[in-house]
Write an enzyme that holds these catalytic residues in place. Structure first.
Site, PDB file in Angstrom:
ATOM      1  N   GLY A  39       0.789  -1.236   0.000  1.00 23.68           N
ATOM      2  CA  GLY A  39       0.000   0.000   0.000  1.00 23.68           C
ATOM      3  C   GLY A  39       0.815   1.276   0.000  1.00 23.68           C
ATOM      4  CG  ASN A  95       1.203   3.270  -5.855  1.00 23.10           C
ATOM      5  OD1 ASN A  95       1.421   4.306  -6.468  1.00 23.10           O
ATOM      6  ND2 ASN A  95       1.851   2.142  -6.091  1.00 23.10           N
ATOM      7  CG  MET A 103      -2.790  -8.255  -5.972  1.00 22.64           C
ATOM      8  SD  MET A 103      -2.080  -7.448  -7.425  1.00 22.64           S
ATOM      9  CE  MET A 103      -0.730  -6.512  -6.708  1.00 22.64           C
ATOM     10  CG  ASN A 116      -5.631  -1.469 -11.951  1.00 25.31           C
ATOM     11  OD1 ASN A 116      -5.269  -1.534 -10.758  1.00 25.31           O
ATOM     12  ND2 ASN A 116      -5.108  -2.234 -12.887  1.00 25.31           N
ATOM     13  CG  HIS A 171      -0.693  -3.225 -15.382  1.00 26.83           C
ATOM     14  ND1 HIS A 171      -1.049  -4.361 -14.681  1.00 26.83           N
ATOM     15  CD2 HIS A 171       0.253  -3.606 -16.272  1.00 26.83           C
ATOM     16  CE1 HIS A 171      -0.361  -5.385 -15.143  1.00 26.83           C
ATOM     17  NE2 HIS A 171       0.435  -4.958 -16.106  1.00 26.83           N
TER      18      HIS A 171
END
Ligand code: GAR
Length: 199
Positions: A20, A22, A93, A110, A112
Site C-alpha cells: 500500500g 501507493n 489483485m 487501476n 498497472h
C-alpha cells in the site's frame, strides 16, 4: 449554501491488497487538497500493511473477504453508502465484480506497472511483471493508468509514462523505478479525473 471549510466535496475510495505505498502516497497527497480526500481504504487481506498505513493516517480501513465482495453485496452496500466520486485500485489483485462496475461506470481506475497492452492479464501483477520484463530484455517499461472493465488490464488507458531499462537493472531496481513513476503521476491523474467530473 456552500460546504463548511472542513468538508471536502470529492470522495475517493482506495482498494489495495498488499503493502500500500501507493495508497499511502495518494492519501497524503489529498490530505493537502482543499476539495478531495480518501475516505476509505478497502483490502481483501486482513494482514495487509495498507490497512495499518490507512489507519495511521486516520482513514477508515476495511477488510472484506470473497463472500462480501462477490456474493453478499456487503462491499457494494458500503460503497453505495459512501457514494464515492472515484474508486482507485492501487495494487488490488482480485477481479472487480460486475455489479460494482455497473453501479460506478467510469468511476473505477487501476494502475498497472507496465505499458499495457504489454505485460497485462491474469497473473501479471507486481514483481511477476518486472521479472518477465527483465527476462525478456525489454529496453523500456512504464506505468498505465486505465479504467477498469470486466477483463484484467483491458479497460481504456487514461495515461502512460515510460522509463528506460538499463542492462544493470534487476526486477527489484525496475520495481523501484516504477514505484517512483507511480508516486509522481497517480495522484495527479486522480486529481485531473475528479476535476473533469465536476466540469
Ligand atoms: C504497484 O506497482 C501497482 O502498479 C501494482 O502493484 C504494486 C503495488 O504496490 N499493481 C498491479 O500489479 C496490478 N495488476 P504498493 O502496494 O506498494 O502500492
Amino acid at each position: 449554501m456552500s460546504n463548511p471549510a472542513h468538508i471536502k466535496e470529492k470522495k475517493i475510495v482506495v482498494f489495495a491488497s498488499g503493502s500500500g505505498t501507493n495508497a499511502e502516497n495518494i492519501i497524503k497527497y489529498f490530505q493537502k487538497s482543499p476539495n478531495a480526500s480518501v475516505v476509505a481504504v478497502f483490502s481483501n487481506k486482513r494482514s495487509a500493511k495498507v490497512l495499518k498505513r490507512a489507519h495511521d493516517l486516520n482513514v477508515k480501513a476495511l477488510h472484506f473477504d470473497r463472500d462480501a465482495l462477490y456474493n453478499s453485496y456487503d462491499v457494494l452496500h458500503i460503497l453505495n453508502d459512501i457514494n464515492p466520486d472515484l474508486i482507485v485500485l492501487a495494487g488490488f489483485m482480485w477481479m472487480f465484480p460486475k455489479d460494482i462496475l455497473k453501479k460506478f461506470p467510469n468511476k473505477i481506475v487501476n494502475i498497472h506497472p507496465a505499458l499495457l497492452p504489454k505485460y497485462g492479464g491474469k497473473g501479471m501483477y507486481g514483481m511477476n511483471v518486472h521479472k518477465a520484463i527483465i527476462q525478456n530484455k525489454e529496453k523500456e517499461s512504464g506505468i498505465s493508468i486505465h479504467y477498469v472493465n470486466e477483463n484484467y488490464d483491458e479497460g481504456e488507458v487514461i495515461f502512460q509514462a515510460k522509463i528506460e531499462i538499463s542492462e544493470e537493472d534487476t526486477p527489484e531496481t525496475l520495481a523501484q523505478k516504477i514505484h517512483k513513476l507511480e508516486y509522481k503521476h497517480f495522484p495527479e491523474i486522480i486529481q485531473e479525473l475528479l476535476q473533469k467530473k465536476s466540469q
